[in-house]
Design an enzyme around this catalytic site. Structure first.
Site, mmCIF file in Angstrom:
data_model
loop_
_atom_site.group_PDB
_atom_site.id
_atom_site.type_symbol
_atom_site.label_atom_id
_atom_site.label_comp_id
_atom_site.label_asym_id
_atom_site.label_seq_id
_atom_site.Cartn_x
_atom_site.Cartn_y
_atom_site.Cartn_z
ATOM 1 N N ASP A 1 0.850 -1.185 0.000
ATOM 2 C CA ASP A 1 0.000 0.000 0.000
ATOM 3 C C ASP A 1 0.888 1.239 0.000
ATOM 4 O OD1 ASP A 1 0.949 -0.045 2.648
ATOM 5 O OD2 ASP A 1 -0.842 -1.139 3.276
ATOM 6 N N ASP B 1 1.556 5.033 1.623
ATOM 7 C CA ASP B 1 1.243 5.944 2.721
ATOM 8 C C ASP B 1 1.781 7.332 2.404
ATOM 9 O OD1 ASP B 1 0.121 3.852 4.160
ATOM 10 O OD2 ASP B 1 2.045 3.293 5.030
ATOM 11 N N ASP C 1 10.126 3.760 13.293
ATOM 12 C CA ASP C 1 10.876 2.689 13.934
ATOM 13 C C ASP C 1 12.266 2.471 13.344
ATOM 14 O OD1 ASP C 1 9.626 1.707 11.658
ATOM 15 O OD2 ASP C 1 8.576 0.061 12.664
#
Ligand code: ATP
Ligand code: MG
Length: 462
Positions: free
Chosen positions: A74, A76, A157
């Site tokens: 996907d 983002d 992260d």
């Protein structure tokens, strides 16, 4: 394989692992990304937000995957616009989420996730803050604190997940040496690893997931605190761990993922009963689970459907016999003991990983089927064949056999039976004679010698 995954490369020059205040800018001529490779809708959203005066970039997994030649799942978008400002720009936008407020922009079946830049928690300002909070172990409970682009990069992260691609200028902004780590195939946390895991222990699972998916190593400082901090996963809400475990085991790299989870002691907090079975009957348990995951990976890569029920049924199965035997030793008859053991095991597992009912019921059916497959006399075999769960039960039987369970060639019998015509089937049933275990009423009495019941590594029990 493991060696390779954990390999840590020494950076060639002094590499700054923490965040820069000014990004390294990688121009069009210095990278391989092309605007048209990205979702047209995602690119349109970025253009639209930029012309409305906001900063906007493609970010995260899609930039990382694209640089590695992998088709992203996907796309983002990260932007300086707030959810309300984003919604004002797009008719087809919905604000979603509590933990993270996000905007979903819908284009037919494609959904582009648009998130406002966020900041990490300023630790000393937390006391009276309504937007952010941590518990006493440092875990972030809510974080809807908006921030700058730099802050947004910092709270991500891994370095490879903190790359921002501007499809208008076709430049990549790299705040955390993510491009360096992509080139060296390394998973590296941004900032202090212990602190970042304490903030969100799920990052330990994400490190493993990306290492397996991308076939990257985990950088040594990033891998080091994991074994010690692994028990922190017990504090994570079981519903989130369910979502995360699907990503771990349905990504097409479940077999490698499992090896790493076990090695880093992350498997224990996720599947405590199975981890115990792994200690008690290592060969059998390891073979059964790996084989299930290898099959799952194959199906995922072939685009075939996989059911989480089968997966969880396999992950938990090795823990079942020990429990059933224990209940039997307390005087319970075999079949009720098996049912009670199954019930307890699933109940306890759901305290860690909230497996929804729509999957726990089929898990029970797959297991029940294992009791019924040996009993084939009269009309039983045909009734079983018509059972909607037959296929899963039969596949599960083959799985058990591949892990060395002794079943008297039951799998082959069922394989033949499915391929036969009607009269051949009658003949097969006749030939069973006394071999069929379901002729008597009530719980069956086994006629086989005890040695036949023994499993590969010395008996996982009945
Ligand atoms: P994929 O979707 O291929 O699994 P992804 O990198 O897009 O990988 P997502 O879970 O979709 O992973 O998250 C999108 C981005 O959000 C990540 O790339 C990362 O920058 C950030 N992110 C997600 N989860 C966390 C987390 N627990 N801590 C910090 N940053 C996170
Ligand atoms: Mg993603």
């Amino acid at each position: 394989m493991l060696k390779k995954l954990f390999q840590s490369f020494r950076p060639p020059a002094r590499v700054q692992h923490h965040i820069r205040t000014t990004p390294e800018v990688i121009n069009h001529s210095q990278h391989s990304l092309q605007r048209h490779q990205f979702s047209r809708h995602a690119v349109n959203i970025v253009e639209r937000l930029q012309s409305a005066g906001y900063q906007a970039y493609l970010v995260g997994g899609c930039v990382r995957d694209m640089m590695l030649g992998i088709t992203p799942k996907d796309f983002d978008v990260a932007t300086s616009a707030t959810p309300e400002q984003i919604r004002a720009e797009f008719r087809n936008a919905r604000v979603i989420g509590r933990r993270f407020k996000l905007v979903h922009v819908h284009f037919g079946r494609e959904i582009i996730e648009v998130a406002t830049f966020r900041a990490n928690h300023p630790v000393d300002e937390e006391e009276n803050s309504h937007q952010s909070s941590r518990n006493e172990s440092g875990r972030i409970l809510r974080d809807n604190v908006y921030g700058t682009l730099e802050e947004d990069a910092q709270r991500r992260d891994f370095t490879i997940n903190a790359l921002y691609y501007d499809p208008v200028s076709e430049r990549i902004l790299d705040y955390a040496n993510g491009v360096h780590d992509i080139r060296n195939r390394l998973i590296r946390l941004i900032g202090d690893p212990t602190q970042r895991y304490q903030e969100d222990p799920v990052r330990m699972l994400r490190a493993v997931r990306f290492a397996a998916k991308l076939n990257f190593g985990i950088e040594k400082h990033t891998v080091l605190p994991i074994r010690q901090l692994a028990p922190m996963l017990r504090e994570i809400p079981a519903a989130r761990l369910f979502e995360e475990s699907l990503k771990l085991f349905l990504s097409g790299h479940a077999a490698d993922t499992f090896e790493m989870l076990v090695d880093l002691q992350l498997f224990d907090p996720l599947f405590p009963a199975s981890a115990q079975a792994l200690e008690e009957h290592p060969t059998y348990t390891h073979t059964l689970i790996s084989q299930a995951l290898i099959n799952t990976d194959l199906r995922v890569r072939q685009g075939k459907p996989v059911t989480p029920a089968f997966l969880f049924a396999a992950l938990l199965w090795p823990a079942l016999p020990g429990r059933a035997l224990y209940l039997q030793s307390r005087g319970m008859p075999p079949i009720p003991a098996m049912n009670e053991a199954a019930h307890e095991l699933i109940f306890e597992q759901c305290q860690r990983i909230a497996i929804p009912k729509r999957f726990t019921l089929p898990i029970r059916e797959i297991w029940d089927m294992q009791e019924r497959l040996p009993r084939r006399s009269g009309k039983r075999a045909d009734l079983l064949l018509d059972n909607p769960r037959f296929r899963a039960g039969y596949d599960f039987l083959l799985l058990r056999e591949s892990a060395g369970e002794e079943t008297d060639d039951l799998g082959q019998w069922w394989t033949d039976y499915q391929e036969c015509n009607e009269s051949e089937r009658r003949e097969m049933i006749r030939e069973l004679g006394g071999r069929d275990e379901g002729t008597g009423a009530g719980p069956r009495k086994r006629k086989r010698s005890p040695s036949k019941r023994r499993r590969a590594d010395g008996g996982a029990g009945e």
